[in-house]
Design an enzyme around this catalytic site. Structure first.
Site, mmCIF file in Angstrom:
data_model
loop_
_atom_site.group_PDB
_atom_site.id
_atom_site.type_symbol
_atom_site.label_atom_id
_atom_site.label_comp_id
_atom_site.label_asym_id
_atom_site.label_seq_id
_atom_site.Cartn_x
_atom_site.Cartn_y
_atom_site.Cartn_z
ATOM 1 N N CYS A 26 -5.726 -2.638 2.619
ATOM 2 C CA CYS A 26 -5.376 -2.632 4.046
ATOM 3 C C CYS A 26 -6.599 -2.825 4.952
ATOM 4 O O CYS A 26 -7.064 -3.934 5.104
ATOM 5 C CB CYS A 26 -4.589 -1.367 4.387
ATOM 6 S SG CYS A 26 -3.627 -1.507 5.919
ATOM 7 N N LYS A 48 -10.498 2.919 -1.530
ATOM 8 C CA LYS A 48 -10.591 2.204 -0.248
ATOM 9 C C LYS A 48 -11.914 2.512 0.453
ATOM 10 O O LYS A 48 -12.264 3.673 0.674
ATOM 11 C CB LYS A 48 -9.398 2.599 0.619
ATOM 12 C CG LYS A 48 -9.246 1.838 1.917
ATOM 13 C CD LYS A 48 -7.909 2.231 2.550
ATOM 14 C CE LYS A 48 -7.640 1.512 3.855
ATOM 15 N NZ LYS A 48 -6.284 1.849 4.377
ATOM 16 N N GLU A 93 0.826 -1.205 0.000
ATOM 17 C CA GLU A 93 0.000 0.000 0.000
ATOM 18 C C GLU A 93 0.865 1.262 0.000
ATOM 19 O O GLU A 93 1.846 1.367 0.742
ATOM 20 C CB GLU A 93 -0.896 -0.012 1.250
ATOM 21 C CG GLU A 93 -1.832 1.181 1.360
ATOM 22 C CD GLU A 93 -2.615 1.183 2.674
ATOM 23 O OE1 GLU A 93 -3.651 1.862 2.726
ATOM 24 O OE2 GLU A 93 -2.197 0.504 3.634
#
Length: 292
Positions: free
Chosen positions: A154, A117, A44
């Site tokens: 993540c 995200k 990431e």
């Protein structure tokens, strides 16, 4: 003839030099491709240090539109040269909006689109809500040259709903680029093992391979003497049973790679019956408003 896919996770440490970080990832992608990997996942936000440790407006200038982001441009050129898929994590700017995003770069270099995200953390050392809006793309699954890929970023990896949604959308592999390590508020807290176990659980429950690619190394906090984040690496590839096909230590830099049989997995997933026996009519609590 079965469809075999070789996956790779890149694990590395990063500093403040964007060009050097891109070069480091490029070297590792080349090594993975030379070993036969077809889908190669870097960690990431490899463009620079993980800056979300504090709230500082200076970092906003490091964001770029996803199509012209330096990492997108560099990885697209590399994907074209090597004929590999490179899901590429970036700090994205869209007008006045900022996102923690991933560009799916297909073999041949085409950028297939962007995922933003969905779950944005906010806690000591991981103050992402200051920088990133919650993603507005929904979960994304892409048909690439080598298979249908789903990607979370993540904090997304802790949510079983995300993994299930992507598998329902037809994903054949789940990939999670990550930046996670020490917890500044509690030096005794080590989440490396549950971090892996959460994703291994997604693999089992969805009968699907999972790739986790994390950063490693110590990143000092600029302007905070004595402070810093130590990322715990531990990147891995798990098979459909959750068993580790390959994994890395906390501190090493490099690549781990493994092959999976996509045709076998399609049949095996059907045989397990998880998707046959689902009861969406009973799952209203997942989307209902919380009780008063």
């Amino acid at each position: 003839m079965t469809r075999r896919l070789k996956l790779a996770a890149v694990q590395a440490a990063f500093g403040s030099d964007l060009a050097a970080n891109i070069a480091r990832v490029s070297d590792l992608v080349r090594a993975a491709a030379a070993d036969g990997a077809q889908v190669i996942l870097p960690p990431e936000l490899f463009q620079g240090p993980y800056f979300c440790v504090a709230q500082e407006e200076r970092w906003f200038k490091e964001a770029h539109p996803w199509r012209t982001h330096p990492c997108t441009v560099a990885m697209s050129e590399l994907a074209r040269e090597l004929n590999v898929v490179i899901p590429t994590s970036i700090f994205e700017r869209e007008g006045p909006h900022y996102f923690n995003s991933l560009v799916m770069i297909d073999a041949g270099g085409e950028a297939l689109g962007v995922y933003r995200k969905s779950h944005i953390p906010d806690g000591p050392g991981y103050q992402e809500k200051y920088y990133f809006r919650p993603g507005d793309t929904g979960f994304r699954v892409w048909d690439t040259k080598f298979g249908r890929l789903g990607v979370g970023i993540c904090w997304d990896q802790w949510y079983p709903e995300a993994a299930r949604a992507m598998t329902l959308m037809g994903a054949e592999v789940l990939l999670y680029p990550t930046a996670i390590g020490s917890e500044p508020h509690d030096p005794t807290l080590d989440t490396a093992a549950p971090w892996r176990r959460a994703m291994q659980g997604h693999a089992v429950s969805n009968v699907i391979p999972v790739v986790g690619a994390n950063r490693t190394g110590f990143e000092p906090w600029d302007g905070y003497p004595g402070g810093g984040q130590r990322f715990y690496g531990s990147s891995f590839i798990a098979d459909h049973r959750g068993d580790l096909l390959c994994d890395m230590s906390r501190d090493e830099e490099g690549v781990c790679a493994a092959s999976v049989d996509l045709d076998f997995l399609t049949t095996h997933r059907a045989a397990w019956g998880f998707f046959r026996d689902r009861r969406p009519d009973l799952y209203g609590a997942l989307t209902a408003k919380r009780p008063d």
